[in-house]
Design a protein around this motif. Structure first.
Motif, PDB file in Angstrom:
ATOM      1  N   VAL A   1     -47.654  13.128 -50.456  1.00 55.33           N
ATOM      2  CA  VAL A   1     -47.193  14.515 -50.406  1.00 55.33           C
ATOM      3  C   VAL A   1     -45.808  14.544 -49.763  1.00 55.33           C
ATOM      4  N   PRO A   2     -44.774  14.886 -50.529  1.00 54.44           N
ATOM      5  CA  PRO A   2     -43.406  14.873 -49.984  1.00 54.44           C
ATOM      6  C   PRO A   2     -43.168  16.023 -49.017  1.00 54.44           C
ATOM      7  N   THR A   3     -42.106  15.908 -48.223  1.00 48.42           N
ATOM      8  CA  THR A   3     -41.737  16.963 -47.289  1.00 48.42           C
ATOM      9  C   THR A   3     -41.027  18.093 -48.036  1.00 48.42           C
ATOM     10  N   MET A   4     -40.890  19.240 -47.336  1.00 48.18           N
ATOM     11  CA  MET A   4     -40.128  20.349 -47.897  1.00 48.18           C
ATOM     12  C   MET A   4     -38.669  19.935 -48.090  1.00 48.18           C
ATOM     13  N   THR A   5     -38.115  19.214 -47.117  1.00 47.66           N
ATOM     14  CA  THR A   5     -36.718  18.798 -47.185  1.00 47.66           C
ATOM     15  C   THR A   5     -36.470  17.897 -48.383  1.00 47.66           C
ATOM     16  N   GLU A   6     -37.393  16.996 -48.655  1.00 47.43           N
ATOM     17  CA  GLU A   6     -37.265  16.119 -49.822  1.00 47.43           C
ATOM     18  C   GLU A   6     -37.185  16.915 -51.113  1.00 47.43           C
ATOM     19  N   GLN A   7     -37.767  18.117 -51.097  1.00 45.86           N
ATOM     20  CA  GLN A   7     -37.799  18.934 -52.308  1.00 45.86           C
ATOM     21  C   GLN A   7     -36.778  20.074 -52.279  1.00 45.86           C
ATOM     22  N   GLY A   8     -35.768  19.924 -51.419  1.00 42.41           N
ATOM     23  CA  GLY A   8     -34.634  20.818 -51.473  1.00 42.41           C
ATOM     24  C   GLY A   8     -34.682  22.048 -50.608  1.00 42.41           C
ATOM     25  N   VAL A   9     -35.678  22.147 -49.691  1.00 41.41           N
ATOM     26  CA  VAL A   9     -35.760  23.309 -48.800  1.00 41.41           C
ATOM     27  C   VAL A   9     -35.699  22.810 -47.362  1.00 41.41           C
ATOM     28  N   SER A  10     -34.621  23.149 -46.662  1.00 44.35           N
ATOM     29  CA  SER A  10     -34.458  22.715 -45.273  1.00 44.35           C
ATOM     30  C   SER A  10     -34.904  23.811 -44.327  1.00 44.35           C
ATOM     31  N   GLY A  11     -35.042  23.453 -43.040  1.00 41.93           N
ATOM     32  CA  GLY A  11     -35.395  24.436 -42.029  1.00 41.93           C
ATOM     33  C   GLY A  11     -36.878  24.712 -41.902  1.00 41.93           C
ATOM     34  N   VAL A  12     -37.687  23.989 -42.657  1.00 47.70           N
ATOM     35  CA  VAL A  12     -39.152  24.160 -42.582  1.00 47.70           C
ATOM     36  C   VAL A  12     -39.740  22.775 -42.317  1.00 47.70           C
ATOM     37  N   ASP A  13     -39.342  22.206 -41.176  1.00 52.26           N
ATOM     38  CA  ASP A  13     -39.634  20.790 -40.989  1.00 52.26           C
ATOM     39  C   ASP A  13     -40.022  20.407 -39.565  1.00 52.26           C
ATOM     40  N   MET A  14     -40.570  21.341 -38.790  1.00 53.97           N
ATOM     41  CA  MET A  14     -40.997  21.005 -37.427  1.00 53.97           C
ATOM     42  C   MET A  14     -42.489  20.719 -37.388  1.00 53.97           C
ATOM     43  N   ALA A  15     -42.845  19.563 -36.847  1.00 54.33           N
ATOM     44  CA  ALA A  15     -44.252  19.181 -36.779  1.00 54.33           C
ATOM     45  C   ALA A  15     -45.012  20.104 -35.839  1.00 54.33           C
ATOM     46  N   SER A  16     -46.286  20.318 -36.133  1.00 56.66           N
ATOM     47  CA  SER A  16     -47.139  21.166 -35.307  1.00 56.66           C
ATOM     48  C   SER A  16     -47.987  20.313 -34.370  1.00 56.66           C
ATOM     49  N   TRP A  17     -48.438  20.924 -33.282  1.00 56.60           N
ATOM     50  CA  TRP A  17     -49.306  20.239 -32.339  1.00 56.60           C
ATOM     51  C   TRP A  17     -50.217  21.250 -31.671  1.00 56.60           C
ATOM     52  N   LEU A  18     -51.245  20.760 -31.003  1.00 54.66           N
ATOM     53  CA  LEU A  18     -52.163  21.594 -30.245  1.00 54.66           C
ATOM     54  C   LEU A  18     -52.324  20.996 -28.858  1.00 54.66           C
ATOM     55  N   GLY A  19     -52.538  21.883 -27.867  1.00 50.17           N
ATOM     56  CA  GLY A  19     -52.685  21.409 -26.505  1.00 50.17           C
ATOM     57  C   GLY A  19     -53.730  22.193 -25.738  1.00 50.17           C
ATOM     58  N   PHE A  20     -54.085  21.670 -24.581  1.00 51.79           N
ATOM     59  CA  PHE A  20     -55.069  22.311 -23.698  1.00 51.79           C
ATOM     60  C   PHE A  20     -54.329  22.946 -22.522  1.00 51.79           C
ATOM     61  N   TYR A  21     -54.577  24.251 -22.335  1.00 54.09           N
ATOM     62  CA  TYR A  21     -53.937  25.003 -21.251  1.00 54.09           C
ATOM     63  C   TYR A  21     -54.985  25.795 -20.486  1.00 54.09           C
ATOM     64  N   GLY A  22     -54.824  25.853 -19.167  1.00 59.92           N
ATOM     65  CA  GLY A  22     -55.681  26.677 -18.328  1.00 59.92           C
ATOM     66  C   GLY A  22     -54.876  27.812 -17.728  1.00 59.92           C
ATOM     67  N   PRO A  23     -55.515  28.658 -16.928  1.00 54.55           N
ATOM     68  CA  PRO A  23     -54.775  29.733 -16.251  1.00 54.55           C
ATOM     69  C   PRO A  23     -53.822  29.177 -15.206  1.00 54.55           C
ATOM     70  N   ALA A  24     -52.877  29.987 -14.788  1.00 53.75           N
ATOM     71  CA  ALA A  24     -51.927  29.567 -13.761  1.00 53.75           C
ATOM     72  C   ALA A  24     -52.642  29.261 -12.444  1.00 53.75           C
ATOM     73  N   ARG A  25     -51.996  28.453 -11.627  1.00 52.21           N
ATOM     74  CA  ARG A  25     -52.458  28.130 -10.275  1.00 52.21           C
ATOM     75  C   ARG A  25     -53.739  27.311 -10.238  1.00 52.21           C
ATOM     76  N   MET A  26     -53.989  26.534 -11.262  1.00 50.50           N
ATOM     77  CA  MET A  26     -55.121  25.605 -11.187  1.00 50.50           C
ATOM     78  C   MET A  26     -54.819  24.525 -10.160  1.00 50.50           C
ATOM     79  N   PRO A  27     -55.773  24.147  -9.329  1.00 53.55           N
ATOM     80  CA  PRO A  27     -55.542  23.074  -8.357  1.00 53.55           C
ATOM     81  C   PRO A  27     -55.182  21.767  -9.057  1.00 53.55           C
ATOM     82  N   ALA A  28     -54.167  21.106  -8.563  1.00 54.49           N
ATOM     83  CA  ALA A  28     -53.713  19.859  -9.174  1.00 54.49           C
ATOM     84  C   ALA A  28     -54.822  18.820  -9.314  1.00 54.49           C
ATOM     85  N   PRO A  29     -55.726  18.656  -8.304  1.00 62.16           N
ATOM     86  CA  PRO A  29     -56.795  17.668  -8.474  1.00 62.16           C
ATOM     87  C   PRO A  29     -57.738  17.987  -9.635  1.00 62.16           C
ATOM     88  N   VAL A  30     -57.990  19.277  -9.874  1.00 62.23           N
ATOM     89  CA  VAL A  30     -58.851  19.670 -10.998  1.00 62.23           C
ATOM     90  C   VAL A  30     -58.140  19.401 -12.319  1.00 62.23           C
TER      91      VAL A  30
END
Length: 334
Positions: A246-275
């Motif tokens: 499956v080619p990229t968008m850029t390879e097929q002539g459309v630029s600017g739609v090329d940032m990889a996605s990711w997912l992460g784990f986040y908690g509320p602010a002020r979580m204790p560093a040891p936890v």
């Protein structure tokens, strides 16, 4: 929102330390010694409906994390409002490690810049715990559309102005911004149809009620297997090793739609560093398991952990990248 309203990179670097320092030493000691309490459930909040790719990943991780920490870990779905409801649920939670979320990069890098109803600051109101996965969005098209590559899709849309629609996970999410970027770069007259998540969008997409969709790779693979959908391109800087044909968008002539996605784990602010450290270590163990890696790779995602600081840095970098993209597109908050 002006750049001055956000914390500086120096403050990003001390994010966790400041959060920990805001709590009494006795609380930190108790949290690190007792966390997690035996039998007390940990919640992973997900801002998408059950049944999608992110939901499957979260549930797989929750199961393994429960084994590592020897306590129940459950996934709680809070779909709606482009992940805002889930994020606010986590922000309001006690910063004790028993509530955190699994969130796509759009929640911290795009939503605050594209959605007027966002009231949270991703740098001040959340604690980064660990990266979870990386993977591309994939431009998919319903087979009722006679297009087998990006240029053919552009030509078909232009021949049918105002008659074509594209789905997204929700207004302001990555699938929406990619769709908007594609439309503007190619000069397309199309209609955006937002949904509450990948599972809801898939129903209408497979039925042909929306014609194309920048979808998460696992969903794209599943939908393609039905024979009702084609994968045309990956929205990433390079081809996915799991989708080499499956080619990229850029390879097929459309630029600017090329940032990889990711997912992460986040908690509320002020979580204790040891936890945070204990959760980070447990997640690193789970994400390094061969079973976890194999499960994620089935959907063309790579399970990947990080330190909390690395996720903080990635959050800032991705936020800044999207700020430039949003500026170039001329998008305003909706």
């Amino acid at each position: 929102m002006s750049p001055s309203s956000f914390i500086t990179r120096r403050r990003v670097t001390t994010w966790l330390a400041l959060g920990a320092a805001a709590l009494p030493l006795s609380s930190l000691a108790a949290s690190s010694a007792d966390f997690p309490e035996k039998g007390r459930s940990i919640r992973i909040v997900l801002g998408l409906a059950a049944g999608g790719a992110s939901d499957a990943q979260a549930r797989f991780v929750a199961n393994k994390l429960g084994e590592v920490l020897q306590t129940p870990v459950i996934v709680e779905n809070r779909p709606g409002a482009s992940f805002i409801l889930a994020t606010e649920e986590v922000i309001r939670a006690a910063p004790d490690g028993y509530t955190f979320m699994y969130a796509p990069s759009s929640v911290v890098a795009q939503n605050p810049q594209t959605l007027a109803q966002v009231r949270y600051d991703p740098f001040k109101d959340l604690t980064p715990i660990s990266l979870g996965a990386r993977g591309p969005l994939v431009l998919t098209v319903h087979t009722s559309v006679p297009a087998r590559n990006v240029q053919e899709l552009i030509a078909y849309i232009k021949a049918n102005p105002g008659k074509m629609s594209y789905a997204s996970f929700g207004t302001g999410t990555s699938s929406h911004i990619y769709g908007e970027a594609f439309a503007r770069q190619a000069g397309l007259d199309v209609v955006h149809v937002p949904y509450k998540g990948g599972a809801d969008a898939a129903k209408d997409f497979l039925a042909g009620r929306v014609q194309y969709y920048f979808d998460a790779a696992p969903n794209a693979i599943q939908n393609t297997a039905t024979g009702k959908v084609r994968m045309l391109a990956v929205a990433a800087p390079k081809r996915s090793p799991m989708l080499p044909d499956v080619p990229t968008m850029t390879e097929q002539g459309v630029s600017g739609v090329d940032m990889a996605s990711w997912l992460g784990f986040y908690g509320p602010a002020r979580m204790p560093a040891p936890v945070v450290a204990k959760l980070n270590a447990a997640l690193a163990q789970v994400l390094a398991m061969p079973a976890t890696r194999d499960f994620f790779r089935q959907g063309a995602y790579e399970a990947e952990s990080s330190t909390p600081q690395q996720l903080a840095d990635l959050t800032r970098t991705t936020y800044d990248q999207w700020a430039e993209t949003i500026r170039k597109l001329g998008l305003t908050k909706q």
